[in-house]
Each structure stands twice: as C-alpha cells, then as structure tokens.
Enzyme design. Sequence first.
Site, PDB file in Angstrom:
ATOM      1  N   ASP A 414       0.840  -1.202   0.000  1.00 53.85           N
ATOM      2  CA  ASP A 414       0.000   0.000   0.000  1.00 53.85           C
ATOM      3  C   ASP A 414       0.879   1.257   0.000  1.00 53.85           C
ATOM      4  O   ASP A 414       2.072   1.209   0.286  1.00 53.85           O
ATOM      5  CB  ASP A 414      -0.882  -0.028   1.235  1.00 53.85           C
ATOM      6  CG  ASP A 414      -2.182   0.755   1.055  1.00 53.85           C
ATOM      7  OD1 ASP A 414      -2.318   1.447   0.029  1.00 53.85           O
ATOM      8  OD2 ASP A 414      -3.047   0.665   1.935  1.00 53.85           O
ATOM      9  N   GLU A 417       2.790   7.028  -2.408  1.00 56.45           N
ATOM     10  CA  GLU A 417       2.530   8.242  -3.185  1.00 56.45           C
ATOM     11  C   GLU A 417       2.953   9.516  -2.451  1.00 56.45           C
ATOM     12  O   GLU A 417       3.327  10.497  -3.088  1.00 56.45           O
ATOM     13  CB  GLU A 417       1.030   8.358  -3.514  1.00 56.45           C
ATOM     14  CG  GLU A 417       0.434   7.131  -4.166  1.00 56.45           C
ATOM     15  CD  GLU A 417      -0.193   6.181  -3.158  1.00 56.45           C
ATOM     16  OE1 GLU A 417      -0.738   5.150  -3.582  1.00 56.45           O
ATOM     17  OE2 GLU A 417      -0.135   6.475  -1.936  1.00 56.45           O
ATOM     18  N   ASP A 480      -8.771   3.476  -3.263  1.00 54.18           N
ATOM     19  CA  ASP A 480      -9.916   3.711  -2.381  1.00 54.18           C
ATOM     20  C   ASP A 480     -11.123   4.234  -3.151  1.00 54.18           C
ATOM     21  O   ASP A 480     -11.254   5.439  -3.425  1.00 54.18           O
ATOM     22  CB  ASP A 480      -9.534   4.702  -1.277  1.00 54.18           C
ATOM     23  CG  ASP A 480      -8.440   4.153  -0.373  1.00 54.18           C
ATOM     24  OD1 ASP A 480      -8.171   2.944  -0.458  1.00 54.18           O
ATOM     25  OD2 ASP A 480      -7.873   4.928   0.415  1.00 54.18           O
TER      26      ASP A 480
END
Length: 749
Positions: A414, A417, A480
């Site tokens: 995950d 960024e 998401d």
Amino acid sequence: MKFTDGYWLLREGVTAAYPAEVLDVIESDGTLEMHAPTRPIRSRGDLMTGPVLTVTAHTPMPDVIGLTLTHFTGGRPQGPAFGITASETAPRLSYDDEHATLTSGDLSVRLSRGGPWQVDFLAHGRTLTGSGHRSTGIMRDPDGGHHLREQLVLKVGTSVYGLGERFGPLVKNGQVVDIWQSDGGTCSEQAYKNVPFYLTDAGYGVFVDHPGKVSFEVASEVVSRVQFSAETQELTYYVIYGPTPKDILRKYTALTGRPALPPAWSFGLWLSTSFTTSYDEETVTSFIEGMRERELPLSVFHFDCFWMREYHWCDFRWDERVFPDPEGMLARLKDRDLRVSVWINPYIAQRSPLFAEGKALGHLLRRPDGSVWQWDMWQPGMALVDFTSPAARDWYAAKLEALLAQGVDCFKTDFGERVPLDVVWSDGSDPERMHNYYTYLYNRTVFEVLRKHRGEAEAVLFARSATTGSQQFPVHWGGDCEATYESMAESLRGGLSLGLSGFGFWSHDIGGFEGTPTPALFKRWLAFGLLSSHSRLHGSSSYRVPWLFDDESVEVARRFTRLKLRLMPYLYEAARTAHTEGVPVMRAMVLEFPDDPGCAHLERQYMLGPDLLVAPVFSDEGDVSYYVPEGTWTHFLTGGTVTGPRWVRERHDFLSVPLLVRPGAVLPVGARDDRPDYVHADGVTLRAYGLRPGDERTVRIGEVTFTVVCDGGTLRASCSDPSAPWALADGHREVRAAAGTGTLTLEPA
C-alpha cells in the site's frame, strides 16, 4: 501547465523562446544532432545571443524514435531515470536540401533544415504527428521556473488514451493531466499510478522519458495538439509506431518492461479482513469456514493493517495481543489450502522499534539538515524508508523475509505516493524526480524478495502506486473507491486506462472500499469483480463476506467465482499474452477493435482477453446498454446470440451479466471450478463459436496446443504433441457441429 492566453498571447509573466530554424546537423553513431536558434539567422549579428535549442534524434529499437530537447547542459546529472531497454537497430540517415531524416524500422522523423521549424513523424509515407511553429519551446513561468515544452499535432478524429490509471473519461481529449503521484482516491483527477505515456488510435503512442512532474494538456490548451512540459533543462520523448494499439503496447512494454506472469493461484478469490474492522484468528477462521460451508472457493486470505499493533506500522510484527501464535495460525491456514497475504507500506511510525533502528543505521529519508523527515499524517511521527540506499533496501527486505519464513506468501504494498520534496536522498537523487519514481523502488524491492524466496513463478504483489516500469511487478489494484455505482464505473475507467498504459493485470475492491454497499450493488460488483483479472473482497469499516448482505449474494458469489475458475484455461493464456507481449488481460474495446469508430469512447464495457466481451451492470434494476461490434456474438451464459454492429439494451437479474463470446472463437473451458491452479488442459472443453467451413483455430493451454478445424459441418481437433495423453471424449475423433458451432471435450486418453 498552461502557458498561453488564447492563440495570440502568453499568460502574464510567461516568456517563451521557440526554435526558428536548424543552423546545422551533426551525424554521430546513428543519431542526428541539430542546433536550432530561437531567432532567424539573417546576419552574423543574429549569432551572438540565444537561446539555442539542441535537438537530438535517436532510436533505441525499430519503430521507436526519440527526440531529446536540451537547453543548458552544464547542470549536474541527477537521477533517477526510467529503465530503457534498447535492442539492436540500424537507423538509416538521409539528407536533402530541405530535410534531415532518421528512419528506424517503418518510422521516420523528418526535420526541416531550412525555413521555419518543422518536425514530422512519418510511417509508410504518411504523417502521423509533428511539431511546428511555436510548438517546441523554452518557457519560463512567472516564478522563473524553466520548462521545456512540446506540442504534437492531433489529426481530426484522433483519440488519446492512457497516462496511467485515471478515473475520469477514458478518452483523454480535452483533459489536463499532471503526472504526479497522489493519494486522491478514485473520485478525483489525481492518480495513484501516473505514467507519462499516451496511446492513440491513429497508429502511434508517445512516451515522455521524464520521471518527475510532466504536465499534459491533451487537446485542451491547444485543441488540435497534445502538449507536454516539464521543469527541466533536458527532455526526451519517444514516438512509438504501431500501427495498431496492440502493436504500440508491445513496443512500449518492450522498451520499459513487461509484466511478470502471476501464479495461477492469484487469479482465484481473495478475501480480506477489511481495514478498521475488529478481527482475530477466531474471526478469520469463521470467515474461512463460512466460505467453505457455502461452497465458495477461496484462494487467498488477506490480513489488512491491524495485523500489526496500532501506531507501529510498519514494524512487521504480529500484534501478540490478538495473534499470540502467528506461526501456528499461518500453518492452520495453509492446512486449509490457502495462501496468505499481509498488508505493508514503506513508512515507519515513530513508536515502532524499527524507527530507532532505521534512524541509527541511516535507512530513513532525511531533511537537508540531516534530521529524519517526519510528519503525523497516517502514522504519528512516521518516516520513509530511503529505497535509494542499497543498505536500506536490504534492511527492509530482511523484515519481509522473516514474514515469509513464518508462512506469508505475498504482500499488499500500500501507499508510496506521499513522497516529500524537502529531503535529501541517499544516492543524491533529485527530490522532484524521485517523487513519482519512489513507488518503483519500493515495489521492486518487495517483488525481488518474493522472487528470491518464493521463486519466479510464485511472486505476486497487490500494489496501489505505480509509474513507468512498475508494470513488471503485478498485480495492481484501483485504490480507495466508494460503495456506489458511480465509483464502480470510475474504477473500471481507471483499470482500462491503466491497461492502455502498459499494465497487464488489475483489480479493485469488490463492493467499494469506503462505506458499505447495498446488497444490490454488492451483487452487481461481484459479477464485475470476478470477471476482472484479479478478484478481491475488501472494505474499510465493514466486512465483505457475502452472507452478511443477503442469501442471494452468496449465490451470486458462488456462481461467478466458479465461472471464473472454469475460465482459467482461457484467462491464464491471456495472462501469458500480457507477460510476453504487454497486451493486458482486461482490454478497452478500442484495443481489440481499433477500426470500429463505435468502440473509440466505450468505457462501461471491455474485452476480457481476446474473445469475451463483458458489460458490467450499473443499476439495481439490471438495465444495461452495451455495444456489439460486427458479427454474431453468443451469450456465454445462455447461448443466445446478438448480431452487430449495434447497441443492445437488456435487463439482467443478479445471477447474470452480459458476457458474450466473439464470433469465430474457440474458448477453452476448464473441468474444475473449485480452484484456479489445476492442470488447465485436464478434461478441458473447447467450445467453438461460429466457425465456418475451412476455419482453423489454434488454442494453447499451458504446454499443450490444440488445433480445431471446421470441416464442413464437422469439428476436428488435434494435439500439437501426438504422444500427449489427450483424446476426444469417449474416443470420438469427430463431433458434428450444429450451424457451425459445437463443443469438443478433451480429457486424458
């Protein structure tokens, strides 16, 4: 970034210098180097000042030509840089009084030697695109930033695709796209996966070889051009000739890397704990038992963030208050024939014991004053692992190796960024260029650990962030999304856009991540999710086991999970194609039908592999409209037919979805529906759709290749290896086909 105020003016504070002509051309080692002053040279007095742009034409492989634009060359070379794979090529150089031309394969770049500045890219004598007066430029913004800009002509009717996983309209014409990693969800113009590559349906693609921020104005600032710019002194871009969209992807991925082949087990259903839900081994076991009791085949169980202790992410240690016996638990899961995935990210919280260890060893990213870079967003006092340091990579990898030794099989990687700019990297990389590139180093590190300890054939990730080259480390998921039909549709757009950017495998959170889906939405999303490359049940604050929604959700999950497993002989060959050619498993319609203008803007349907059309249903009621290209297509689930080209309106119940087989296809259907990793050729059924007399089709299933021939009204099948233990069912060598269709069932002789 926009520089102009309409056609005539520059924006306030912007200055521009455009190449006016070519002063000279220098040939060296198969390249052309041109010096282009930004004012016409009428006398020696015009030679005294600049700027002068240096333009170098070069080729890394046939049908790919790069142009490098350079202003000042005195800067210190700074990384990182995308990995480019060159192959042997013999460029052809030619000159006449008006032009200098470099040719690579069937692609040429032609530059005007006299008169106004003009660059044209041609194939077979046809101009694909080009750059002319006031297109190429050295631009300074109001803050003094130095940008290099290029504008390439878009011919009438040309559509632009790609630029990473983007959740807006699939066709990028009219959009402003900044290649800049962001954690923005699936409902914004920001993107987790930014790729400075676009593909057109006009025979070419363009890859901007710059890992930092690249700003694209796609038929927006100038509506007849694609503009791209970066704040840099040197900028390289490659034009890639197809001519088909598939050919463009093949060549782009040959240049930047092709996806690894994920293991067959990864194509089965993944079930997650979800994010902030409460769970322990008893909860996990109840979910797995519930799936077994309801005959829902499960391949992977995933532990999300709270397998670790709160405020400790990531220290890679099981929360002993909840999981006192992780090795035993993992062994018990393995006894149930399950693979195990655990959530990780590249951040180290201050409370984690690894923070002090990483700080002392110098493995955490630092500020210019030498202090560790920290902030409180996500985990209090968190820092980032500095993956530019080989020692830091080895340190991080060792933590993962300990988990693999416990019995973990793969990782959900995950984040990646939120990478700051006010930092100093261990290898001296430029912070702006590293912002997007960080995800590549992060996911490569994890993937290499898996490849080393699980083997080439077993390595697989579930990654969120990506950039150019990251396609080599599958699988990627959409991030998401919300539990709405709108978010389901935007997720599909993102996946198709990513596939058109060189990524072969993609997934999404079935039912949506944020919020809890209604039973109807969950059932519709189940059909879509299980007709995707990879399939995962995952949410944020609520579980995603089907029986928590309603009884029919269980039936829908069972139907489509088992359908996907029966399709594994077909899907895994599509996966091999992604691995060997760079053509994705989930394909935008334009990729398969580039000559059908009806397919150019389609974004609510897709091809799953070369022969299955999928049109997800985006309503409770089941109403769906989809486009059928030319020919007679067959509904896989019902056997009914639809003849195109035309739009079709249908209503489907929750146990159905438009799933059509392409005319002329031979579809291999597996004999098992309980797991994805079986011997796919064992007992396979070859379903022929619309074969005409004289048609011949080749079907590969692993190491076995079958040839199916329609001889009049009879289908005949043969095997590539006459000694292989395959024969038609019951020993028959022929099956009479009705109306050009039929089924051949193959099983061990």
